[in-house]
Design an enzyme around this catalytic site. Structure first.
Site, mmCIF file in Angstrom:
data_model
loop_
_atom_site.group_PDB
_atom_site.id
_atom_site.type_symbol
_atom_site.label_atom_id
_atom_site.label_comp_id
_atom_site.label_asym_id
_atom_site.label_seq_id
_atom_site.Cartn_x
_atom_site.Cartn_y
_atom_site.Cartn_z
ATOM 1 N N THR A 34 0.871 -1.174 0.000
ATOM 2 C CA THR A 34 0.000 0.000 0.000
ATOM 3 C C THR A 34 0.912 1.229 0.000
ATOM 4 O O THR A 34 2.140 1.094 -0.025
ATOM 5 C CB THR A 34 -0.871 0.025 1.269
ATOM 6 N N ASP A 57 -1.738 -9.798 -0.648
ATOM 7 C CA ASP A 57 -2.654 -9.350 0.403
ATOM 8 C C ASP A 57 -2.869 -10.483 1.420
ATOM 9 O O ASP A 57 -3.082 -11.636 1.018
ATOM 10 C CB ASP A 57 -3.989 -8.996 -0.287
ATOM 11 N N ALA A 81 -1.343 -4.083 8.305
ATOM 12 C CA ALA A 81 -2.506 -3.320 8.770
ATOM 13 C C ALA A 81 -2.510 -1.962 8.103
ATOM 14 O O ALA A 81 -1.496 -1.502 7.592
ATOM 15 C CB ALA A 81 -2.439 -3.126 10.287
ATOM 16 N N GLU A 82 -3.663 -1.333 8.110
ATOM 17 C CA GLU A 82 -3.732 0.109 7.921
ATOM 18 C C GLU A 82 -3.474 0.691 9.303
ATOM 19 O O GLU A 82 -4.094 0.257 10.284
ATOM 20 C CB GLU A 82 -5.110 0.529 7.406
ATOM 21 N N THR A 132 -1.825 -2.813 19.288
ATOM 22 C CA THR A 132 -1.514 -1.456 19.736
ATOM 23 C C THR A 132 -2.148 -1.149 21.093
ATOM 24 O O THR A 132 -3.161 -1.759 21.466
ATOM 25 C CB THR A 132 -2.051 -0.456 18.681
ATOM 26 N N ASP A 133 -1.574 -0.171 21.786
ATOM 27 C CA ASP A 133 -2.184 0.284 23.049
ATOM 28 C C ASP A 133 -3.486 1.056 22.809
ATOM 29 O O ASP A 133 -4.269 1.259 23.729
ATOM 30 C CB ASP A 133 -1.198 1.137 23.862
ATOM 31 N N GLU A 134 -3.714 1.493 21.553
ATOM 32 C CA GLU A 134 -4.904 2.337 21.293
ATOM 33 C C GLU A 134 -6.210 1.582 21.510
ATOM 34 O O GLU A 134 -7.262 2.203 21.643
ATOM 35 C CB GLU A 134 -4.863 2.897 19.864
ATOM 36 N N TYR A 158 -9.559 3.321 13.373
ATOM 37 C CA TYR A 158 -8.332 2.510 13.388
ATOM 38 C C TYR A 158 -8.300 1.597 14.621
ATOM 39 O O TYR A 158 -8.157 0.384 14.506
ATOM 40 C CB TYR A 158 -7.088 3.413 13.367
ATOM 41 N N LYS A 162 -8.438 -2.508 15.003
ATOM 42 C CA LYS A 162 -7.387 -3.310 15.638
ATOM 43 C C LYS A 162 -7.981 -4.117 16.803
ATOM 44 O O LYS A 162 -7.620 -5.279 17.018
ATOM 45 C CB LYS A 162 -6.246 -2.421 16.145
HETATM 46 P P1 NAD Z 1 2.761 0.796 8.379
HETATM 47 O O1 NAD Z 1 1.510 1.467 7.947
HETATM 48 O O2 NAD Z 1 4.051 1.546 8.293
HETATM 49 O O3 NAD Z 1 2.976 -0.565 7.574
HETATM 50 C C1 NAD Z 1 1.932 -1.450 7.309
HETATM 51 C C2 NAD Z 1 2.414 -2.416 6.251
HETATM 52 O O4 NAD Z 1 1.364 -3.364 5.999
HETATM 53 C C3 NAD Z 1 2.731 -1.758 4.894
HETATM 54 O O5 NAD Z 1 3.937 -2.257 4.388
HETATM 55 C C4 NAD Z 1 1.556 -2.146 4.017
HETATM 56 O O6 NAD Z 1 1.888 -2.230 2.639
HETATM 57 C C5 NAD Z 1 1.199 -3.507 4.588
HETATM 58 N N1 NAD Z 1 -0.196 -3.879 4.337
HETATM 59 C C6 NAD Z 1 -1.301 -3.106 4.489
HETATM 60 N N2 NAD Z 1 -2.400 -3.789 4.148
HETATM 61 C C7 NAD Z 1 -1.990 -5.038 3.795
HETATM 62 C C8 NAD Z 1 -2.659 -6.220 3.377
HETATM 63 N N3 NAD Z 1 -3.991 -6.249 3.243
HETATM 64 N N4 NAD Z 1 -1.926 -7.321 3.115
HETATM 65 C C9 NAD Z 1 -0.579 -7.302 3.238
HETATM 66 N N5 NAD Z 1 0.113 -6.209 3.630
HETATM 67 C C10 NAD Z 1 -0.581 -5.097 3.906
HETATM 68 O O7 NAD Z 1 2.481 0.309 9.861
HETATM 69 P P2 NAD Z 1 3.477 0.181 11.105
HETATM 70 O O8 NAD Z 1 3.529 1.459 11.807
HETATM 71 O O9 NAD Z 1 4.720 -0.480 10.655
HETATM 72 O O10 NAD Z 1 2.624 -0.830 12.018
HETATM 73 C C11 NAD Z 1 2.747 -2.240 11.862
HETATM 74 C C12 NAD Z 1 1.815 -2.920 12.841
HETATM 75 O O11 NAD Z 1 2.128 -2.521 14.166
HETATM 76 C C13 NAD Z 1 0.340 -2.563 12.626
HETATM 77 O O12 NAD Z 1 -0.431 -3.700 12.851
HETATM 78 C C14 NAD Z 1 0.062 -1.504 13.700
HETATM 79 O O13 NAD Z 1 -1.293 -1.537 14.090
HETATM 80 C C15 NAD Z 1 0.972 -1.985 14.800
HETATM 81 N N6 NAD Z 1 1.469 -0.956 15.723
HETATM 82 C C16 NAD Z 1 2.042 0.183 15.232
HETATM 83 C C17 NAD Z 1 2.569 1.122 16.132
HETATM 84 C C18 NAD Z 1 3.234 2.389 15.654
HETATM 85 O O14 NAD Z 1 3.561 3.246 16.478
HETATM 86 N N7 NAD Z 1 3.498 2.562 14.372
HETATM 87 C C19 NAD Z 1 2.481 0.883 17.502
HETATM 88 C C20 NAD Z 1 1.859 -0.294 17.951
HETATM 89 C C21 NAD Z 1 1.379 -1.211 17.051
HETATM 90 O O1 DAU Z 2 -0.166 4.127 20.213
HETATM 91 C C1 DAU Z 2 0.215 3.312 19.159
HETATM 92 C C2 DAU Z 2 -0.218 3.943 17.872
HETATM 93 O O2 DAU Z 2 0.643 5.045 17.633
HETATM 94 C C3 DAU Z 2 -0.213 2.986 16.684
HETATM 95 O O3 DAU Z 2 -1.163 1.977 16.908
HETATM 96 C C4 DAU Z 2 -0.540 3.723 15.386
HETATM 97 O O4 DAU Z 2 -0.416 2.844 14.295
HETATM 98 C C5 DAU Z 2 0.434 4.861 15.233
HETATM 99 O O5 DAU Z 2 0.131 5.613 14.079
HETATM 100 C C6 DAU Z 2 0.414 5.766 16.459
HETATM 101 O O6 DAU Z 2 -0.864 6.467 16.554
HETATM 102 P P1 DAU Z 2 -0.950 8.004 16.988
HETATM 103 O O7 DAU Z 2 -2.206 8.571 16.501
HETATM 104 O O8 DAU Z 2 -0.616 8.156 18.439
HETATM 105 O O9 DAU Z 2 0.338 8.539 16.148
HETATM 106 P P2 DAU Z 2 0.553 9.861 15.280
HETATM 107 O O10 DAU Z 2 2.014 9.921 14.958
HETATM 108 O O11 DAU Z 2 -0.406 9.984 14.159
HETATM 109 O O12 DAU Z 2 0.232 11.023 16.318
HETATM 110 C C7 DAU Z 2 0.931 11.110 17.550
HETATM 111 C C8 DAU Z 2 0.338 12.291 18.318
HETATM 112 O O13 DAU Z 2 0.692 13.500 17.620
HETATM 113 C C9 DAU Z 2 -1.157 12.241 18.385
HETATM 114 O O14 DAU Z 2 -1.575 12.764 19.651
HETATM 115 C C10 DAU Z 2 -1.617 13.216 17.283
HETATM 116 C C11 DAU Z 2 -0.477 14.226 17.235
HETATM 117 N N1 DAU Z 2 -0.202 14.823 15.903
HETATM 118 C C12 DAU Z 2 -0.041 13.984 14.837
HETATM 119 C C13 DAU Z 2 0.197 14.480 13.585
HETATM 120 C C14 DAU Z 2 0.366 13.568 12.390
HETATM 121 C C15 DAU Z 2 -0.091 16.198 15.756
HETATM 122 O O15 DAU Z 2 -0.197 16.955 16.732
HETATM 123 N N2 DAU Z 2 0.169 16.680 14.509
HETATM 124 C C16 DAU Z 2 0.287 15.895 13.407
HETATM 125 O O16 DAU Z 2 0.486 16.434 12.285
#
Ligand code: NAD
Ligand code: DAU
Length: 355
Positions: A34, A57, A81-82, A132-134, A158, A162
């Site tokens: 994606t 996928d 995931a998205e 995720t903690d969310e 989101y 999850k």
């Molecule tokens: P990301 O959006 O950077 O990456 C997601 C990946 O999944 C991408 O490479 C995308 O192409 C792939 N993908 C999406 N839909 C798909 C499908 N249907 N089939 C196969 N692949 C697909 O996400 P991330 O930040 O690396 O997060 C990875 C995982 O960790 C997620 O499940 C997210 O919920 C979880 N998570 C993320 C965070 C964070 O802070 N980023 C924290 C806690 C948990």
């Molecule tokens: O807590 C774990 C989660 O953390 C993961 O499950 C999600 O995949 C990951 O995207 C992340 O979610 P958040 O919404 O916490 O992350 P984000 O970086 O989008 O935003 C972090 C904080 O910053 C949130 O309170 C919103 C704020 N923010 C974010 C953006 C993009 C801003 O103030 N300005 C911005 O432009």
């Protein structure tokens, strides 16, 4: 070998790179590519025969069944995931499709595969679902951090999607006996983080001389963990986690958003000062808040520490310095991910927010 899904995204690619640097076991990397998936994250593995990339996928049952049959993985780690809350507010459909329907189809494929495993392969098999903690919702300032028994109370499309996937994973363990493990992690940061999320967006915008958009009053609290520490926690849970259990993963690093943005600005002031001698903080702009914005997340990571001996290696200070340096040294990577699709997203999310 192991099967990793979503291994071209932020955390997945860090996990694959770390895994191949530490283990002899090969990785099948299934990713739909994606907007968030980027093969450039895996460029250093181009000539590595232990990394097999498959573009596809998790919801494609025929493809997943054939991969499982052909490669017989002993472990599956499900990152696919998205993942962006703001995108889920603008358009929840993809989140329902991948995070709920996709996970369900993946579980069905895995159930059929696991039922056919024989001998030692069956008890050795593990499915680790990365969550995720969310899913726990929002905390007030004085409430204790989330433990694994905290009620589920997701607030965004989101986190609701999850939460649904976590429940499916739980149900497949209880109903069918599948050997499941779930991790619920706090906010990650580090290399290859797509610049739609707070920390990389602030670095990229600051260097481009653009506004640094802080939602609302900037006092929302997140609990930050360096991505390499999330990867080590997943390896630890795979090695020693109890089947059917969930493990909260976090860095004991609760910080208000504005403090994160100020820290990024201070590091850039030191490492790449603005030509006019002013601070990058001048670019901070408070903008319209995210709808339904969760006020505070905080992870109590004592279970994984007590039962499995896991602790983060990075402090926030060491991790954020590494991260800012990585972005300064990888300006080509940043330029390549800022495609037309990225620019469309930035317009959609920020154009209507009042400063
Ligand atoms: P990301 O959006 O950077 O990456 C997601 C990946 O999944 C991408 O490479 C995308 O192409 C792939 N993908 C999406 N839909 C798909 C499908 N249907 N089939 C196969 N692949 C697909 O996400 P991330 O930040 O690396 O997060 C990875 C995982 O960790 C997620 O499940 C997210 O919920 C979880 N998570 C993320 C965070 C964070 O802070 N980023 C924290 C806690 C948990
Ligand atoms: O807590 C774990 C989660 O953390 C993961 O499950 C999600 O995949 C990951 O995207 C992340 O979610 P958040 O919404 O916490 O992350 P984000 O970086 O989008 O935003 C972090 C904080 O910053 C949130 O309170 C919103 C704020 N923010 C974010 C953006 C993009 C801003 O103030 N300005 C911005 O432009």
């Amino acid at each position: 070998m192991i099967l990793v899904t979503g291994g071209a995204g932020f955390i997945g690619s860090n996990f694959v790179l770390d895994w191949l640097a530490r283990h002899d076991e090969a990785v099948i990397n299934l990713d739909a590519l994606t907007y968030a998936g980027n093969r450039e994250n895996l460029a250093t593995l181009a000539a590595n025969p232990r990394h097999v990339f498959v573009h596809g996928d998790i919801g494609d049952s025929a493809l997943v069944a054939s991969l499982l049959e052909r490669h017989q993985p002993r472990v599956i780690v499900n990152f696919a995931a998205e993942s962006h809350v703001d995108r889920s507010i603008h358009g929840p459909e993809d989140f329902i499709q991948t995070n709920i329907v996709g996970t369900f189809r993946l579980l069905e494929s895995v159930r059929a595969y696991w039922n056919r495993l024989e001998g030692d392969a069956r008890p050795a098999f593990r499915f680790l679902h990365v969550s995720t903690d969310e899913v726990y919702g929002s905390l007030s300032r004085d409430e204790p951090a989330f433990t694994e028994t905290h009620r589920y109370e997701p607030n965004s499309p989101y986190s609701a999607s999850k939460a649904a996937s976590d429940h499916l994973v739980r149900a497949y363990h209880h109903t069918y006996g599948l050997p499941m493990l779930t991790t619920n992690c706090s906010n990650n940061y580090g290399p290859y983080h797509f610049p739609e999320k707070l920390i990389p967006l602030m670095i990229v915008n600051a260097l481009a001389g653009k506004a640094l958009p802080v939602y609302g009053d900037g006092q929302q609290i997140r609990d930050w963990l360096y991505v390499g520490d999330h990867c080590s926690a997943i390896r630890c849970v795979l090695a020693g986690g109890k089947l059917g259990e969930t493990y909260n993963v976090g860095g004991w690093n609760e910080k208000p958003n504005i403090e994160i943005v100020n820290t990024v600005c201070s590091l850039l002031d030191e490492l790449r000062p603005r030509e006019d001698g002013k601070s990058y903080r001048e670019q901070i702009s408070y903008v319209t808040d995210r709808p339904g914005h969760d006020r505070r997340y905080a992870i109590d990571a004592s279970k994984i520490e007590r039962e499995l001996g896991w602790k983060p290696a990075e402090t926030f200070e060491t991790g954020i310095r590494k991260t800012v340096n990585w972005y300064l040294q990888h300006q080509d990577w940043v330029a390549n991910v800022q495609s037309g699709g990225y620019r469309d997203w930035v317009n959609k999310n920020y154009a209507d927010r009042q400063a």
